[in-house]
Enzyme design. Structure first.
Site, short mmCIF file in Angstrom:
data_model
loop_
_atom_site.label_atom_id
_atom_site.label_comp_id
_atom_site.label_asym_id
_atom_site.label_seq_id
_atom_site.Cartn_x
_atom_site.Cartn_y
_atom_site.Cartn_z
N ARG A 107 0.88 -1.18 0.00
CA ARG A 107 0.00 0.00 0.00
C ARG A 107 0.91 1.22 0.00
O ARG A 107 1.74 1.38 0.91
CB ARG A 107 -0.89 0.00 1.24
CG ARG A 107 -1.54 1.35 1.47
CD ARG A 107 -2.63 1.32 2.52
NE ARG A 107 -3.81 0.65 2.00
CZ ARG A 107 -5.00 0.70 2.58
NH1 ARG A 107 -5.17 1.36 3.70
NH2 ARG A 107 -6.04 0.08 2.04
N HIS A 134 -7.59 1.10 -6.21
CA HIS A 134 -7.71 0.17 -5.08
C HIS A 134 -8.39 -1.11 -5.56
O HIS A 134 -9.54 -1.40 -5.21
CB HIS A 134 -8.53 0.85 -3.97
CG HIS A 134 -8.44 0.19 -2.63
ND1 HIS A 134 -7.62 -0.89 -2.37
CD2 HIS A 134 -9.08 0.46 -1.46
CE1 HIS A 134 -7.76 -1.24 -1.10
NE2 HIS A 134 -8.64 -0.45 -0.52
N GLN A 137 -10.16 -3.82 -3.19
CA GLN A 137 -11.45 -3.39 -2.66
C GLN A 137 -12.57 -3.75 -3.64
O GLN A 137 -13.64 -4.25 -3.25
CB GLN A 137 -11.44 -1.88 -2.42
CG GLN A 137 -12.73 -1.34 -1.86
CD GLN A 137 -13.02 -1.89 -0.47
OE1 GLN A 137 -12.17 -1.84 0.40
NE2 GLN A 137 -14.21 -2.43 -0.27
N ASP A 225 -17.57 7.13 -0.45
CA ASP A 225 -16.27 6.96 0.21
C ASP A 225 -15.97 8.27 0.93
O ASP A 225 -16.67 9.28 0.73
CB ASP A 225 -15.19 6.63 -0.85
CG ASP A 225 -13.85 6.22 -0.23
OD1 ASP A 225 -13.80 6.02 1.01
OD2 ASP A 225 -12.86 6.11 -0.98
N CYS A 266 -16.25 1.45 1.19
CA CYS A 266 -15.08 0.60 1.45
C CYS A 266 -14.65 0.64 2.91
O CYS A 266 -13.96 -0.25 3.37
CB CYS A 266 -13.94 0.99 0.53
SG CYS A 266 -13.30 2.66 0.83
N ARG A 294 -13.25 -8.72 1.78
CA ARG A 294 -11.85 -8.44 1.47
C ARG A 294 -11.03 -9.71 1.67
O ARG A 294 -10.18 -10.06 0.86
CB ARG A 294 -11.30 -7.32 2.38
CG ARG A 294 -11.91 -5.95 2.17
CD ARG A 294 -11.54 -5.37 0.83
NE ARG A 294 -10.10 -5.24 0.66
CZ ARG A 294 -9.36 -4.23 1.11
NH1 ARG A 294 -9.92 -3.22 1.74
NH2 ARG A 294 -8.06 -4.19 0.88
N1 CP Z 1 -11.08 -0.34 2.74
C1 CP Z 1 -9.79 -0.34 3.13
O1 CP Z 1 -8.87 -0.51 2.32
O2 CP Z 1 -9.61 -0.20 4.48
P1 CP Z 1 -8.23 0.00 5.25
O3 CP Z 1 -7.72 1.36 4.90
O4 CP Z 1 -8.59 -0.14 6.69
O5 CP Z 1 -7.27 -1.06 4.80
N1 NVA Z 2 -10.20 6.68 -0.83
C1 NVA Z 2 -9.70 6.23 0.45
C2 NVA Z 2 -9.85 4.74 0.56
C3 NVA Z 2 -9.44 4.17 1.88
C4 NVA Z 2 -9.53 2.68 1.95
C5 NVA Z 2 -8.25 6.64 0.63
O1 NVA Z 2 -7.47 6.51 -0.32
O2 NVA Z 2 -7.91 7.10 1.72
#
Ligand code: CP
Ligand code: NVA
Length: 308
Positions: A107, A134, A137, A225, A266, A294
């Site tokens: 990530r 992502h 997700q 989101d 998400c 997930r």
């Molecule tokens: N939805 C998601 O990716 O959650 P986290 O940021 O908790 O991993």
């Molecule tokens: N759009 C959000 C998703 C988190 C899982 C971010 O990038 O922070």
């Protein structure tokens, strides 16, 4: 071996096969304690590195649990504690990690970090979120939609609010799975043209409807989101909230959509901002199924990555 970098970079048949596999392994585990190993353990003897340059709850825990259930072992690494966060190149990090582990999930911020990791690693690399996309997700979200409503082909998905990384992966999925998308949000926060073009070129109908009530008419799925993604500058908070307030998913909007519409997010959610608790905890919301899925979806992704 395969890298899992994005939905549009993965063959559609493989994506479908992964979802099928996820439905199967989820069903086989029904009612078992979470720590029980799967009957089939494709990660037996395998080590997976999970690298986080941003915070995470779901991605961190679901990948870790998934690896364990499939018989493997995992190590969770904070990018900041690695030399990667202190000047070592991504390419050298990829080469070194490939000597120790069998798979890498990362990530990160810039998409180029993910792509460079994949270019120089000799082991599969999985996108656990970048500023742009992502994909894991969306695999969970597709699994959830199929569980609740069957095939998503030809359905109408409405994205409310900020056209961010999760929205981008939804547009990739629209192209690969043949569903239509409506984006409803401020003009300055629309998804990048490239993502819209991809979905349209693949034959999906993509509409831009700034009026939230009109946008949700006949929706099969409404997705929201956070109004502030992890890569957004905190100084922009007040302005973004002002812009995005008309796009809150609340009971009135769900009523305008109709009873057939599911609600997804998400998570993490900011209750009473992008979504009210009434909707999050209401009968149309499937947000906690998404979170659970997930785990099941990513297990299928990891199996695919190793099998090639
Ligand atoms: N939805 C998601 O990716 O959650 P986290 O940021 O908790 O991993
Ligand atoms: N759009 C959000 C998703 C988190 C899982 C971010 O990038 O922070």
């Amino acid at each position: 071996m395969n890298h899992f970098l994005d939905i549009h970079k993965t063959p559609a048949d493989d994506l479908r096969a992964m979802l099928k596999q996820a439905h199967k392994t989820k069903a086989a585990r029904a009612g078992l304690p979470k720590g029980t190993l799967d009957a089939e353990r494709p990660l037996d003897g395998h080590m997976v590195a999970l690298i986080f340059e941003k915070p995470s709850t779901r991605t961190r825990v679901s990948f870790d649990m998934g690896v364990r259930q499939m018989g493997g072992q995992s190590m969770v690494l904070s990018g900041n504690d690695m030399q990667l966060g202190h000047g070592e190149s991504i390419a050298d990090t990829a080469r070194v990690l490939s000597r120790y582990v069998d798979m890498i999930m990362i990530r990160t911020f810039d998409e180029s970090t993910l792509l460079e990791m994949a270019e120089y690693a000799d082991v599969p690399v999985i996108n656990g979120l970048t500023d742009r996309t992502h994909p894991c997700q969306i695999m969970a979200d597709l699994l959830t939609f199929e569980e609740k409503k069957g095939s998503i082909k030809g359905k109408k998905v409405v994205w409310m609010g900020d056209g961010n990384n999760v929205c981008a992966s939804f547009l990739h999925a629209a192209g690969q799975f043949g569903f239509d998308m409506t984006f409803s949000g401020p003009e300055t926060l629309r998804p990048e043209a490239e993502f819209i073009k991809y979905a349209r070129d693949m034959g999906s109908k993509v509409e831009i409807e700034p009026d939230a009530t009109r946008a949700v008419e006949g929706a099969d799925l409404i997705v929201a989101d956070t109004w502030m993604s992890m890569h957004d500058a905190t100084s922009a908070r007040a302005a973004r909230h002002n812009q995005l307030r008309p796009y809150q998913v609340n009971a009135q909007l769900m009523k305008a959509a109709g009873e057939q519409a599911l609600f997804m997010h998400c998570l993490p959610a900011h209750r009473e901002e992008e979504v009210t608790s009434e909707v999050m905890d209401g009968p149309q919301s499937v947000v906690f199924d998404e979170a659970e899925n997930r785990l099941h979806a990513q297990k299928a992704v990891m199996k695919w990555c190793l099998n090639g």
